[in-house]
Design a protein around this motif. Sequence first.
Motif, short mmCIF file in Angstrom:
data_model
loop_
_atom_site.label_atom_id
_atom_site.label_comp_id
_atom_site.label_asym_id
_atom_site.label_seq_id
_atom_site.Cartn_x
_atom_site.Cartn_y
_atom_site.Cartn_z
N GLY A 1 0.60 14.16 -0.18
CA GLY A 1 0.86 14.20 -1.61
C GLY A 1 1.19 12.83 -2.18
O GLY A 1 0.40 12.22 -2.90
N SER A 2 2.36 12.30 -1.81
CA SER A 2 2.86 11.09 -2.46
C SER A 2 1.97 9.87 -2.22
O SER A 2 1.57 9.17 -3.16
CB SER A 2 4.28 10.81 -1.97
OG SER A 2 5.14 11.88 -2.26
N LEU A 3 1.64 9.58 -0.96
CA LEU A 3 0.86 8.38 -0.66
C LEU A 3 -0.56 8.48 -1.17
O LEU A 3 -1.09 7.53 -1.78
CB LEU A 3 0.86 8.13 0.85
CG LEU A 3 2.21 7.67 1.43
CD1 LEU A 3 2.15 7.61 2.96
CD2 LEU A 3 2.60 6.30 0.88
N VAL A 4 -1.21 9.60 -0.94
CA VAL A 4 -2.58 9.78 -1.41
C VAL A 4 -2.63 9.73 -2.93
O VAL A 4 -3.52 9.09 -3.53
CB VAL A 4 -3.17 11.10 -0.88
CG1 VAL A 4 -4.50 11.41 -1.56
CG2 VAL A 4 -3.35 11.04 0.64
N ALA A 5 -1.68 10.39 -3.59
CA ALA A 5 -1.67 10.40 -5.06
C ALA A 5 -1.44 8.99 -5.60
O ALA A 5 -2.05 8.60 -6.61
CB ALA A 5 -0.59 11.35 -5.56
N TYR A 6 -0.57 8.21 -4.96
CA TYR A 6 -0.26 6.87 -5.47
C TYR A 6 -1.43 5.93 -5.29
O TYR A 6 -1.81 5.18 -6.21
CB TYR A 6 0.97 6.31 -4.77
CG TYR A 6 1.39 4.95 -5.30
CD1 TYR A 6 2.21 4.85 -6.41
CD2 TYR A 6 0.95 3.78 -4.68
CE1 TYR A 6 2.58 3.61 -6.91
CE2 TYR A 6 1.32 2.53 -5.17
CZ TYR A 6 2.14 2.46 -6.27
OH TYR A 6 2.48 1.23 -6.77
N PHE A 7 -2.02 5.91 -4.11
CA PHE A 7 -3.07 4.94 -3.82
C PHE A 7 -4.44 5.35 -4.32
O PHE A 7 -5.27 4.51 -4.61
CB PHE A 7 -3.13 4.68 -2.31
CG PHE A 7 -1.94 3.95 -1.77
CD1 PHE A 7 -1.53 2.76 -2.32
CD2 PHE A 7 -1.24 4.45 -0.69
CE1 PHE A 7 -0.42 2.07 -1.82
CE2 PHE A 7 -0.14 3.79 -0.17
CZ PHE A 7 0.26 2.60 -0.75
N TYR A 8 -4.69 6.68 -4.41
CA TYR A 8 -6.05 7.12 -4.73
C TYR A 8 -6.09 8.07 -5.91
O TYR A 8 -7.08 8.77 -6.12
CB TYR A 8 -6.66 7.79 -3.50
CG TYR A 8 -6.59 6.92 -2.27
CD1 TYR A 8 -7.47 5.84 -2.12
CD2 TYR A 8 -5.63 7.14 -1.29
CE1 TYR A 8 -7.40 5.03 -1.01
CE2 TYR A 8 -5.56 6.32 -0.19
CZ TYR A 8 -6.44 5.26 -0.04
OH TYR A 8 -6.35 4.45 1.06
N GLY A 9 -5.02 8.06 -6.69
CA GLY A 9 -4.95 8.99 -7.82
C GLY A 9 -5.33 8.37 -9.14
O GLY A 9 -4.94 8.86 -10.20
N GLY A 10 -6.01 7.22 -9.12
CA GLY A 10 -6.46 6.62 -10.37
C GLY A 10 -5.39 5.83 -11.08
O GLY A 10 -5.44 5.69 -12.30
#
Length: 489
Positions: free
Chosen positions: A479-488
Amino acid sequence: MAVEPTSVALSVAPTSSSLGRAQADHQHLALGAYAFLAWLIPLALLHGLLYLVIAPPWQHYDEPTHFEYAWLIANLDHFPASDEVDLQMRREVAASMDRFRFFPVGLHPDMTAPDPPALGQNQRVHPPLYYALVSLPLRLVAGLPVDQQLYTARALSLLLCALTITAAWRVATVVVPDEPLIQMVVPLMLLLTPSFADMMTAVNNDVLVNFAAVALLLGCVLLVCGGLRPTSLTLATLALGVGLGTKRTAVILLVPYMIALVWAWHRTPIRAWVIIGILVGGSVALALTSVEIARTTDGTQVFTLRPWLAAIDSSYLRLDLDNWVRSVSDTERANGVYKLLLTVSFTSFWVRFGWGNITIGPWAEWAMAGICVVCGVGLLIRGWRGRGQLSILQERCNWLFLIVVLLGCLSLVARVHPLPPSGAAPYIPTGRYLFTIMLPVIWLITLGWQGLLPDRWKPYGPIMLLGAWVTIDLIAWGGSLVAYFYGGR
C-alpha cells in the motif's frame, strides 16, 4: 516377591534403547531446524528483493552520498579525501535522481554549472570499511549506467540482510533450543519488520553495522551458554571489530561484549553486591581516567577531557563531549527536545520509510505504540511470575538483550547533544540509528506477549504476534510504498 536393588537401579537408569530414542529425537529436531532454515534464507532473499526493487534509485536515507563514497573508492583506487569529487559522476547521479523524480516538481539540477551538483551530506566522516566492501562489486559494473551500479550495490545489502536474518535464527536456537515455534517466529518477525527491510536493502553503512550487531549478539549468547570457546569468542570479537570499523553507533556493542565475556568465564550466579561494586568501581575508574581538572584564564577550575578521550571524540565519536556535558545538564531545554525525539524516533523505527517521508499512517503508529506498551507490561508480568522457571543461562541472555535495548535508547538521547543555541532547531535523530537493537526489541516483545496470555493461549501466542507483523508488512509495501512511488505523485 521382593524387588532386588539391582532391579530398582535398572528401572531408573537410561537403557540403550531410551538413549537411542533421545539421540534420534535430538537429530530429528536438528534436521527440522535446518529444514526451516532451508526456506527461511530464500524467503529472506525474496522479501528483501521485493523492497529492493520497489524503492526507485536514491530513495533511501543519504543513498546518493553513501554510493558516491563507495564509487570513488572503486574508481580512484584509493580512499578519497573529504573534499574529493568526480564531476562527471556527480552529474550522472544528479541526472538519474532527476529522472527518477527525486526532486520536487519543477526543480531540476543544473548540469551546466562548473561546480558539481550537490548530492547531500558528505559521508566521508565514517570509517571506510563498508564503502570498501561495496566498492568490490562496483568495480565489476563500472561501465554500466549509474542507476544499475546502484542496484548492484543494493544487491550486496540484500545479501547482508539475508545473513542477518540467518544469524537471528541461530540466536533463537541457542537461547531457546527446545522451543521451535519461537525459533521460527523471531527471525520471521525481524524479516517482516518493514522499516528494517527497507533500510537493509539500501546503500547505507547502517546495513553492515546492523549485520555486525546481530552477529555479535550471536557470539555473545554462544559465550553465555557455552563458555569461552574459541569459535564463539572469535565470532563475537570479529563482529565487534566490523561494527566499530563501520560506524560509531556500534560503540554500544562494547558493553554486551564485555558482559558476555564475564558470564562466559564466571558460570555460576554472581552476588548482587559484587555486581554493584564492579559498576561503581568501573564508573569511578572511568571518570578518573577520562577527565581532569583545568584552570581557566580567570582562575576558575573546570572539568575537561583528558587528551586520549579528546582525540577519540574528535576523530571518531564526534560528540563534542565538553559541550555535551554542559548541554545534558540543561534539563529545562532538554526535556522539550526529548519529547520530540520520542515521537520522531519511535515512528521512524517502525512505520516510516525512504528518507523518513513515507509513512503507513497515524493508525499504524498508534498500533505499534499499543503493542510495545502492552508487551512491556507483559514482560514485567512474565519476569515476576516466571522467576526460577528459566535456566540461569536463559536469564542472562534475556538480561543481555534488555541491556542492549537500554543502551541503544540512551545512545539516541546522547545524539541530540550538545543542543544548539537558543532559537536554533535541534538535531533530532531518526529511529534508523536504533536498528542495531532491532533483534533484542523483537525478542523482548515476543517474551512480553507470551507473558500476557493465559496458559491455554500460549501455544498460539507467537503465531498471533507474527500475524500482526505480516499485516503491517503487507500494508507497508503493498500500500504505502507502491502508492507513494507509483501512484502518480
